[in-house]
Design an enzyme around this catalytic site. Structure first.
Site, short mmCIF file in Angstrom:
data_model
loop_
_atom_site.label_atom_id
_atom_site.label_comp_id
_atom_site.label_asym_id
_atom_site.label_seq_id
_atom_site.Cartn_x
_atom_site.Cartn_y
_atom_site.Cartn_z
N HIS A 261 0.79 -1.22 0.00
CA HIS A 261 0.00 0.00 0.00
C HIS A 261 0.83 1.28 0.00
O HIS A 261 0.26 2.37 -0.10
CB HIS A 261 -0.95 -0.01 1.20
CG HIS A 261 -2.04 -1.03 1.09
ND1 HIS A 261 -3.22 -0.79 0.43
CD2 HIS A 261 -2.11 -2.30 1.54
CE1 HIS A 261 -3.98 -1.87 0.48
NE2 HIS A 261 -3.34 -2.80 1.15
N ASP B 56 -2.80 -9.80 -5.50
CA ASP B 56 -3.28 -10.08 -4.15
C ASP B 56 -3.41 -8.77 -3.39
O ASP B 56 -2.42 -8.13 -3.05
CB ASP B 56 -2.28 -11.02 -3.46
CG ASP B 56 -2.65 -11.36 -2.02
OD1 ASP B 56 -3.51 -10.68 -1.43
OD2 ASP B 56 -2.03 -12.29 -1.46
N MET B 57 -4.66 -8.36 -3.13
CA MET B 57 -4.91 -7.10 -2.44
C MET B 57 -5.67 -7.37 -1.14
O MET B 57 -6.77 -7.92 -1.16
CB MET B 57 -5.71 -6.13 -3.32
CG MET B 57 -4.99 -5.75 -4.61
SD MET B 57 -5.84 -4.44 -5.56
CE MET B 57 -5.39 -2.99 -4.58
N GLU B 58 -5.06 -6.99 -0.04
CA GLU B 58 -5.66 -7.17 1.28
C GLU B 58 -5.05 -6.14 2.23
O GLU B 58 -4.05 -5.50 1.91
CB GLU B 58 -5.43 -8.59 1.78
CG GLU B 58 -3.97 -9.04 1.75
CD GLU B 58 -3.81 -10.53 2.02
OE1 GLU B 58 -3.89 -10.92 3.20
OE2 GLU B 58 -3.61 -11.30 1.05
N TRP B 59 -5.65 -5.99 3.40
CA TRP B 59 -5.05 -5.11 4.40
C TRP B 59 -3.80 -5.76 4.96
O TRP B 59 -3.68 -6.99 4.98
CB TRP B 59 -6.03 -4.82 5.52
CG TRP B 59 -7.24 -4.01 5.13
CD1 TRP B 59 -8.54 -4.35 5.34
CD2 TRP B 59 -7.26 -2.73 4.49
NE1 TRP B 59 -9.38 -3.37 4.86
CE2 TRP B 59 -8.62 -2.36 4.35
CE3 TRP B 59 -6.27 -1.86 4.03
CZ2 TRP B 59 -9.01 -1.16 3.76
CZ3 TRP B 59 -6.66 -0.66 3.44
CH2 TRP B 59 -8.00 -0.31 3.31
#
Length: 264
Positions: free
Chosen positions: A119, A146-149
Site C-alpha cells: 500500500h 493479491d490485495m488485502e489489508w
C-alpha cells in the site's frame, strides 16, 4: 485460444475433444483430466466440507512458507493448479518462487504467479517489478494481484480511502492485461472486499477467501473463479500446512476456462 491451451496441457492427459456442454460459444475444447483431491485439513471448519464437495477441481497457493514440495506427489494427490507467490511491493521477490515455479512446471501442474500488493508504493512501480520477474509464457495461468489489508506489515500499515484503492486496482488490471495478453485474477479477503467495495472493480476474475462458509454466502452476488477455503491444508508431498483452493465450476467448466484464460 487453441494454441495456449495445448501449451498448458503439455504433460497432462488430454481426453477426446468434444462439443456441447460448458458455454455454447466455445466448441471443441479438449477435456482435461482432473485428479481427485486427496486433501486433508488440520483445522477443518464444519461448514466447509459439504460446500467444497460441489467443486471437484482443487489446487493450492504457495510461497516461502512451503519450503519442501514434492510437486509430482502433490499433483498425483489432486493438485490441479497452483498459484505461486512471485513478488511483493516494488523490491521483494519471494525466496521460494524460482523453485516452486520450476517444480510445478516439471510436474505438469498448471501454474500462475501472484503479486502481493504493497500500500505504500505506486501501482505502476509494482506492476513493472512483477513484469521483470515473471516472464510471459504461453499457456501459464493468468497472473494474480493479491490485495488485502496489511496490519502486520513492519513498514506499511496505512489504510487509504476506498476510491484510491480501487483506482490502484484498476491501474494494475489494465497494466497486467496489456502486458500478459489476458486479464489478471484479483485475490482479496472479506474485510478488504467490503471496506473498498471491490465489486466495483471490473475486467478481472475474482479469487475470494472464505474459510467459514461458501463464497456465495459471504460475497452475495459476486462472480468468482477461485475460492480459498482453508489455510491449514495437508497434502501428501507438501511439508507442513498449505492453503487450499477450489475452482468455481465443473471439470468441463475448468477446461473451458483454461481455453479462454491462459496466457496467449
Amino acid at each position: 485460444m487453441r494454441l495456449p491451451l495445448i501449451a498448458l496441457l503439455a504433460g497432462l492427459t488430454l481426453l477426446s475433444a468434444c462439443g456441447g456442454g460448458g458455454r455454447p460459444d466455445v466448441e471443441g475444447v479438449p477435456q482435461v483430466q482432473v485428479v481427485p483431491s486427496n486433501f486433508a485439513d488440520a483445522d477443518p471448519h464444519p461448514e466447509i466440507a459439504p460446500a467444497i464437495r460441489r467443486h471437484p477441481v482443487r489446487g493450492i497457493d504457495v510461497a516461502r512458507f512451503q519450503t519442501s514440495v514434492d510437486w509430482a506427489s502433490a499433483r498425483a494427490n489432486g493438485v490441479n493448479f497452483a498459484f505461486i507467490k512471485a513478488t511483493e511491493g516494488g523490491d521483494r521477490v519471494d525466496e521460494m518462487f524460482a523453485s516452486h515455479w520450476r517444480g510445478a512446471a516439471a510436474a505438469g501442474v498448471p501454474r500462475g504467479a501472484y503479486h502481493f500488493f504493497y500500500h505504500c508504493r505506486a501501482p505502476e512501480e509494482q506492476a513493472r517489478w512483477f513484469f521483470s520477474h515473471v516472464p510471459r509464457r504461453s499457456g501459464d495461468l493468468p497472473p494474480v494481484i493479491d490485495m488485502e489489508w496489511t496490519p502486520d506489515s513492519p513498514t506499511c500499515t496505512i489504510r487509504r480511502p476506498a476510491a484510491e484503492i480501487r483506482a490502484d486496482a484498476a491501474k494494475l488490471v489494465e497494466m497486467f492485461t496489456r502486458h500478459y495478453g489476458t486479464a489478471p485474477i484479483l485475490y482479496t479477503t472479506v474485510d478488504f472486499y467490503v471496506d473498498n467495495q471491490m465489486w466495483r472493480v471490473g475486467g478481472t476474475d475474482f479469487w475470494l477467501r472464505s474459510v467459514a462458509a461458501h463464497p456465495s454466502d459471504i460475497y452475495a452476488g459476486q462472480h468468482w473463479a477461485f475460492w480459498q477455503y482453508s489455510s491449514t491444508g495437508l497434502i501428501p508431498g507438501i511439508a507442513g500446512e498449505v492453503d487450499l483452493n477450489a475452482f468455481s465450476g465443473s471439470e468441463r467448466d475448468w477446461a473451458v476456462w483454461l481455453a479462454r484464460r491462459v496466457q496467449p
